[in-house]
Write a protein that holds these residues in place. Structure first.
Motif, PDB file in Angstrom:
ATOM      1  N   SER A 153       4.115 -39.426 -47.162  1.00 28.46           N
ATOM      2  CA  SER A 153       3.946 -38.020 -46.800  1.00 28.46           C
ATOM      3  C   SER A 153       5.289 -37.343 -46.601  1.00 28.46           C
ATOM      4  O   SER A 153       5.508 -36.206 -47.041  1.00 28.46           O
ATOM      5  CB  SER A 153       3.113 -37.908 -45.517  1.00 28.46           C
ATOM      6  N   GLN A 154       6.211 -38.032 -45.952  1.00 32.88           N
ATOM      7  CA  GLN A 154       7.546 -37.476 -45.736  1.00 32.88           C
ATOM      8  C   GLN A 154       8.257 -37.235 -47.058  1.00 32.88           C
ATOM      9  O   GLN A 154       8.891 -36.196 -47.258  1.00 32.88           O
ATOM     10  CB  GLN A 154       8.374 -38.414 -44.860  1.00 32.88           C
ATOM     11  N   ASP A 155       8.143 -38.184 -47.975  1.00 35.98           N
ATOM     12  CA  ASP A 155       8.787 -38.042 -49.286  1.00 35.98           C
ATOM     13  C   ASP A 155       8.203 -36.869 -50.061  1.00 35.98           C
ATOM     14  O   ASP A 155       8.922 -36.136 -50.747  1.00 35.98           O
ATOM     15  CB  ASP A 155       8.626 -39.329 -50.100  1.00 35.98           C
ATOM     16  N   ALA A 156       6.880 -36.688 -49.958  1.00 36.47           N
ATOM     17  CA  ALA A 156       6.222 -35.592 -50.670  1.00 36.47           C
ATOM     18  C   ALA A 156       6.689 -34.242 -50.130  1.00 36.47           C
ATOM     19  O   ALA A 156       7.009 -33.326 -50.901  1.00 36.47           O
ATOM     20  CB  ALA A 156       4.710 -35.715 -50.542  1.00 36.47           C
ATOM     21  N   LEU A 157       6.741 -34.121 -48.804  1.00 35.74           N
ATOM     22  CA  LEU A 157       7.195 -32.876 -48.194  1.00 35.74           C
ATOM     23  C   LEU A 157       8.654 -32.609 -48.530  1.00 35.74           C
ATOM     24  O   LEU A 157       9.041 -31.468 -48.814  1.00 35.74           O
ATOM     25  CB  LEU A 157       7.011 -32.936 -46.679  1.00 35.74           C
ATOM     26  N   LYS A 158       9.452 -33.652 -48.528  1.00 37.13           N
ATOM     27  CA  LYS A 158      10.867 -33.511 -48.862  1.00 37.13           C
ATOM     28  C   LYS A 158      11.033 -33.032 -50.301  1.00 37.13           C
ATOM     29  O   LYS A 158      11.842 -32.135 -50.580  1.00 37.13           O
ATOM     30  CB  LYS A 158      11.593 -34.845 -48.661  1.00 37.13           C
ATOM     31  N   SER A 159      10.267 -33.591 -51.207  1.00 34.35           N
ATOM     32  CA  SER A 159      10.351 -33.199 -52.623  1.00 34.35           C
ATOM     33  C   SER A 159       9.996 -31.730 -52.806  1.00 34.35           C
ATOM     34  O   SER A 159      10.634 -31.016 -53.593  1.00 34.35           O
ATOM     35  CB  SER A 159       9.423 -34.074 -53.471  1.00 34.35           C
TER      36      SER A 159
END
Length: 263
Positions: free
Chosen positions: A5-11
């Motif tokens: 989830s963190q990676d998706a939001l960061k992207s």
């Protein structure tokens, strides 16, 4: 909280168009459930924002209060700064709503020779009229050999009438030689050399980027866009790409029973 989830939001945040990081951030916060609010806590957002500003080149606006890094008395950096400031003011800063900045830092080439890195950034944010764009340039000049290389990144975003389109273009022009210079040279020679560097950068930006993009836009109707649409619509009548014609048909069709035209 999951790494995915963190990676998706960061992207998503790192893909924010020019001048719209906070808008995308607010949208994400409104969409996330309260149980996931910690994914966008202050420190995490600050880290992502810093990475976004660095990758897009926007950090240059904040880091270039005076247009240069510490030149440590280096006359070449001072001359380059003056030439680049004049160029950016003419080509970018003088345009309505545009902001531009540059930095120049001392570095070395792969062979260890002294060199300078010129970083430029310009943006024009006009969200009221549904568009925004940025222009990032990174150039390396070796004064002892005169070799100049660079990379140019352009981003444009438009979102009018429900559309949401981004253009990303990156160009690495063929290296050029602009003549040599040394910090010990007199002011006139350093100034002339710096102007030749700025002229070459302008030539690259006009020919390698602006001209090529203009040619691409002019040919899109018969190339890129053509491949996205049917050769012949279901009506067996060739589509006429004329906005005024379609508006006229829509006007004429108002008030008619659309059920009669169903297949």
């Amino acid at each position: 909280m999951t790494a995915t989830s963190q990676d998706a939001l960061k992207s998503i945040l790192l893909a924010s168009p020019p001048g719209q990081f906070d808008i995308i951030l607010d949208d994400l916060r409104s969409l996330l459930p309260k149980s996931s609010a910690s994914l966008l806590e202050k420190n995490a957002v600050a880290t992502i924002r810093s990475e976004w500003e660095t990758s897009t080149g926007r950090s240059g606006l904040a880091n270039a209060a005076d247009g240069t890094a510490d030149d440590s008395g280096d006359g070449c950096i001072a001359s380059l700064s003056t030439a680049m400031e004049n160029y950016l003011n003419l080509k970018f800063s003088s345009k309505w709503g545009a902001h531009a900045a540059h930095t120049i830092t001392a570095t070395t080439t792969a062979d260890g020779a002294p060199a300078y890195t010129i970083a430029t950034y310009a943006e024009r944010i006009d969200l009221h009229n549904h568009h925004a764009g940025s222009w990032k340039g990174t150039y390396t000049i070796c004064p002892s050999t005169g070799d100049l290389s660079g990379n140019i990144s352009v981003c444009a975003h438009t979102f009018e009438n429900g559309g949401n389109v981004q253009l990303h273009s990156e160009v690495s022009p063929k290296s050029a030689n602009v003549g040599t210079c040394a910090p010990s040279d007199d002011d006139e020679k350093r100034s002339s050399w710096a102007k030749s560097v700025a002229r070459q950068i302008e030539r690259w930006e006009e020919v390698e980027v602006v001209q090529n993009l203009s040619e691409m836009f002019e040919s899109m109707g018969n190339t890129y866009l053509k491949s996205l649409r049917r050769v012949m619509p279901i009506t067996r009548t060739k589509m006429e790409w004329n906005v005024m014609s379609h508006r006229m048909l829509q006007t004429l069709g108002k008030g008619h029973d659309k059920e009669k035209f169903k297949h």
